[in-house]
Motif scaffolding. Structure first.
Motif, PDB file in Angstrom:
ATOM      1  N   ALA A 126      28.900  36.095  41.246  1.00  0.00           N
ATOM      2  CA  ALA A 126      29.118  35.270  40.058  1.00  0.00           C
ATOM      3  C   ALA A 126      30.509  35.507  39.472  1.00  0.00           C
ATOM      4  N   VAL A 127      30.938  36.747  39.463  1.00  0.00           N
ATOM      5  CA  VAL A 127      32.255  37.042  38.902  1.00  0.00           C
ATOM      6  C   VAL A 127      33.350  36.473  39.804  1.00  0.00           C
ATOM      7  N   THR A 128      33.184  36.619  41.106  1.00  0.00           N
ATOM      8  CA  THR A 128      34.143  36.031  42.033  1.00  0.00           C
ATOM      9  C   THR A 128      34.258  34.538  41.799  1.00  0.00           C
ATOM     10  N   THR A 129      33.107  33.892  41.684  1.00  0.00           N
ATOM     11  CA  THR A 129      33.099  32.457  41.423  1.00  0.00           C
ATOM     12  C   THR A 129      33.864  32.146  40.139  1.00  0.00           C
ATOM     13  N   THR A 158      32.134  36.471  50.316  1.00  0.00           N
ATOM     14  CA  THR A 158      33.139  36.538  51.378  1.00  0.00           C
ATOM     15  C   THR A 158      33.733  35.158  51.638  1.00  0.00           C
ATOM     16  N   TYR A 159      32.859  34.167  51.667  1.00  0.00           N
ATOM     17  CA  TYR A 159      33.323  32.809  51.898  1.00  0.00           C
ATOM     18  C   TYR A 159      34.307  32.379  50.812  1.00  0.00           C
ATOM     19  N   LEU A 160      33.938  32.634  49.574  1.00  0.00           N
ATOM     20  CA  LEU A 160      34.810  32.261  48.455  1.00  0.00           C
ATOM     21  C   LEU A 160      36.164  32.965  48.549  1.00  0.00           C
ATOM     22  N   LEU A 161      36.121  34.236  48.891  1.00  0.00           N
ATOM     23  CA  LEU A 161      37.365  35.000  48.979  1.00  0.00           C
ATOM     24  C   LEU A 161      38.254  34.452  50.087  1.00  0.00           C
ATOM     25  N   GLN A 162      37.628  34.084  51.189  1.00  0.00           N
ATOM     26  CA  GLN A 162      38.369  33.532  52.325  1.00  0.00           C
ATOM     27  C   GLN A 162      39.056  32.222  51.926  1.00  0.00           C
ATOM     28  N   GLN A 163      38.337  31.408  51.164  1.00  0.00           N
ATOM     29  CA  GLN A 163      38.872  30.124  50.764  1.00  0.00           C
ATOM     30  C   GLN A 163      39.979  30.245  49.711  1.00  0.00           C
ATOM     31  N   HIS A 164      39.952  31.316  48.975  1.00  0.00           N
ATOM     32  CA  HIS A 164      40.907  31.459  47.876  1.00  0.00           C
ATOM     33  C   HIS A 164      41.618  32.794  47.989  1.00  0.00           C
ATOM     34  N   SER A 165      42.289  32.990  49.111  1.00  0.00           N
ATOM     35  CA  SER A 165      42.857  34.308  49.373  1.00  0.00           C
ATOM     36  C   SER A 165      43.930  34.682  48.349  1.00  0.00           C
ATOM     37  N   ASN A 187      43.605  34.739  45.250  1.00  0.00           N
ATOM     38  CA  ASN A 187      43.010  35.491  44.130  1.00  0.00           C
ATOM     39  C   ASN A 187      42.418  36.822  44.555  1.00  0.00           C
ATOM     40  N   ILE A 188      42.599  37.119  45.825  1.00  0.00           N
ATOM     41  CA  ILE A 188      41.902  38.285  46.367  1.00  0.00           C
ATOM     42  C   ILE A 188      42.214  39.560  45.590  1.00  0.00           C
ATOM     43  N   GLN A 189      43.462  39.713  45.197  1.00  0.00           N
ATOM     44  CA  GLN A 189      43.882  40.933  44.517  1.00  0.00           C
ATOM     45  C   GLN A 189      43.064  41.184  43.257  1.00  0.00           C
ATOM     46  N   GLN A 190      42.983  40.112  42.443  1.00  0.00           N
ATOM     47  CA  GLN A 190      42.282  40.242  41.158  1.00  0.00           C
ATOM     48  C   GLN A 190      40.805  40.585  41.356  1.00  0.00           C
ATOM     49  N   VAL A 191      40.185  39.886  42.327  1.00  0.00           N
ATOM     50  CA  VAL A 191      38.771  40.120  42.569  1.00  0.00           C
ATOM     51  C   VAL A 191      38.556  41.529  43.101  1.00  0.00           C
ATOM     52  N   LEU A 200      36.110  44.387  41.956  1.00  0.00           N
ATOM     53  CA  LEU A 200      35.013  44.786  42.833  1.00  0.00           C
ATOM     54  C   LEU A 200      34.971  46.292  43.038  1.00  0.00           C
ATOM     55  N   LEU A 201      36.129  46.895  43.138  1.00  0.00           N
ATOM     56  CA  LEU A 201      36.176  48.328  43.425  1.00  0.00           C
ATOM     57  C   LEU A 201      35.904  49.145  42.174  1.00  0.00           C
ATOM     58  N   GLY A 202      35.778  48.492  41.085  1.00  0.00           N
ATOM     59  CA  GLY A 202      35.422  49.193  39.872  1.00  0.00           C
ATOM     60  C   GLY A 202      36.660  49.650  39.120  1.00  0.00           C
TER      61      GLY A 202
END
Lengths: 331, 259
Positions: free
Chosen positions: A94-97, A163-170, A172-176, A180-182
């Motif tokens: 949900a947060v990734t979205t 994973t799919y969302l991250l792949q599609q929007h690489s 934003n990967i850094q922020q997510v 994610l890692l806390g």
């Protein structure tokens, strides 16, 4: 716990003498006046920067450990933790979205401080409900194992979606990833106030019902024979633990290991009764996370290591140590 | 006080669409020991579960004159205590904590155990010679010792009706006698009523006031041991080759290899 508090506030890019910090912390209590010899700027560092972060660490650590201990009792499964039911995965998805959508809308959405906590709540509670429904579909006798299997399926489902969302929007990967890692990094008093009501609610509900976890440990039939509504107790405790998890996740991202390591350590050291284990788990979970955060901040200063990495790095070997010593004592 | 401890009338229970009990009648007077016998799958455990309130079905189950459905769970738990066939042994739990679980129906929903609850647990443990085991882990005890702890939890419940589902199936013959003598002694001292299921027919007959032979979900015979443990009845319902020999405390059933 007070040691963790002082250490957490003292250590950082600007080192402060622990004695003065302890004095200044006591000054926050009504009726205490001690001369700490710190400048106003240093006091500001304590009260506005470090203290809220340490307090948040205490709250989040306590919540994760409490929720973990609660899940382990409810499911009579030593492997159960906030991650097992898909709670964390649902929140992560949900947060990734939210972050991805927010970026699409020009960052206006993620700029609002309420968006990410809200997304985490919706995601984790949605995941718990989904896990219930899937577990219930498994047959009329909803055994704990069925629910756990459902949780694993829900986790996998949300993980794949993420994973799919991250792949599609690489882009934003850094922020997510940093979320994610806390992280307790951006914590201010605002985050503390956001978590506090859920912390209180979860702690009160779970601690008041902790005897029932002991009764549940003999199985549903015998718990019924002892006058309990096993299913009712189980749902109430799961709901409370999930709410606590959602609050913790929304404040600090996905921090693994605390929910499983802390309760087990308490169990190995102090026996199996939830009457004792759960309050102790809260105390030690909070202290553990606050201390871990100190390591995360200082080990590679001025950069910060994600706290989730540190909990796993410290927690794993520590747990092995406890396991070995406890075995030896038992023999 | 004149109401029987257990009154079951025309009880029917179906599990997963299969009828397990097809109209069972059973009465156990207060202070009596009744043992239900019967071949595997006859419905012995199901009958016990229904009396313990774990199952419901068409028909009537009343405990001491009160329909079981009219009792709240906690009230019911103060009236009837069950020792399951193979109770779950929670990992790491001490004998004391396990026995304390028996006080659950007396501890307020959100409260904690009172001094009276702790005293009751100590008393039960002493009575069953379990005092030295109080802080041992339940999982580290031997089968006979565990069975005593299971009994201790049931006694801590303070219930006057004790349901024992195969209380001795995991024990060697010496420990079987030890546990059953203990149950009988407790029954006499505390005026308990015992409803049990058993596989060993000789032992069942020696300890029970009355036997109930269950077969295919119905009561095939009921009465004093020497009326139920007959070669004709047992041969028919167990399809077994046996001989019945008179004993000091009831008939002794001996298996004989078919010729």
């Amino acid at each position: 716990m007070f040691v963790a508090l002082v250490a957490g506030v003292s250590l950082g890019p600007v080192s402060l003498p622990p004695g003065s910090v302890a004095a200044e912390l006591l000054n926050l209590l009504p009726g205490v006046r001690l001369d700490s010899g710190l400048t106003e700027r240093e006091i500001a560092i304590i009260t506005e920067l470090r203290l809220p972060r340490v307090v948040l660490g205490l709250l989040v650590g306590a919540l994760l450990a409490l929720a973990g201990g609660c899940y382990q009792g409810v499911f009579r499964n030593p492997l159960a933790d906030p991650y097992l039911l898909g709670v964390a995965a649902g929140a992560g998805f949900a947060v990734t979205t939210a972050i991805v959508l927010g970026a699409g809308a020009g960052g206006a959405l993620t700029g609002l401080p309420i968006t990410i906590p809200l997304a985490a709540f919706v995601g984790s509670l949605g995941a718990v409900v989904l896990t219930y429904l899937l577990g219930a579909a498994g047959g009329r006798d909803r055994s704990p194992a069925t629910l756990i299997l459902a949780g694993v399926a829900v986790s996998a489902f949300f993980g794949a979606g993420q994973t799919y969302l991250l792949q599609q929007h690489s882009d934003n990967i850094q922020q997510v990833y940093s979320w994610l890692l806390g992280r307790l990094a951006t914590a201010g008093w605002h985050d503390v106030w956001l978590v506090l009501p859920y912390f209180v609610l979860t702690a009160v509900v779970v601690l008041l019902h902790r005897r029932e976890l002991d009764v549940l440990s003999v199985g549903d039939d015998e718990a019924t024979g002892l006058g309990l509504h096993p299913q009712r107790s189980r749902y109430l405790l799961i709901a409370a633990a999930s709410l606590g998890t959602a609050a913790a996740v929304s404040a600090s991202g996905l921090i693994g290991f605390v929910g499983i390591i802390v309760p087990h350590t308490m169990r190995l050291l102090f026996g199996s009764s939830h009457r004792i284990i759960l309050p102790l788990s809260m105390l030690f979970g909070g202290a553990f996370l606050a201390l871990t955060d100190v390591v995360a901040r200082t080990a590679a200063a001025p950069a910060e290591i994600p706290i989730g990495v540190v909990t796993a790095l410290l927690g794993g070997p520590f747990f092995v140590l406890v396991l070995r010593t406890a075995r030896r004592v038992a023999m | 006080m004149n109401a029987p401890a257990v009154r079951v009338h025309d009880l029917r229970v179906a599990l997963g669409g299969n009828p397990i009990l097809a109209g069972v009648d059973l009465t156990v007077s207060a202070g009596e020991w009744v043992t239900v016998i019967g071949p595997n799958g006859a419905g012995k455990s199901t009958l016990l579960r229904a009396v313990g309130g774990l199952l419901t079905g068409p028909g009537e189950v009343a405990l001491f004159g009160t329909p079981i459905g009219a009792l709240r769970r906690r009230e019911r738990a103060r009236v009837v205590a069950t020792v399951a066939q193979s109770p779950v042994v929670p990992a790491g739990m001490s004998v004391f904590d396990y026995t304390l679980l028996g006080r659950t129906p007396y501890i307020p929903a959100l409260g904690r155990e009172s001094a009276a609850d702790l005293a009751a647990v100590h008393e039960v443990l002493d009575r069953l010679d379990l005092g030295p085991f109080a802080h041992r882990e339940l999982a580290t005890l031997s089968g006979g010792e565990r069975q005593r702890v299971f009994l201790a939890r049931a006694l801590a419940q303070g219930a006057t009706l004790l349901l024992l589902d195969e209380p001795t199936s995991a024990l060697d013959i010496g420990h079987q006698q030890e546990v059953l003598e203990l149950v009988d002694q407790l029954r006499r001292e505390h005026g308990l009523t015992v409803l049990a299921t058993m596989h060993d027919l000789s032992i069942a007959g020696e300890y029970a006031d009355r036997l109930v032979l269950l077969a295919d979900g119905r009561v095939a015979a009921a009465g004093p041991p020497d009326e139920v443990l007959t070669e004709a009845l047992l041969a028919r319902h167990y399809r077994a080759h046996i001989r019945v020999i008179p004993g000091d405390h009831g008939p002794l059933v001996v298996p004989v290899r078919p010729t």
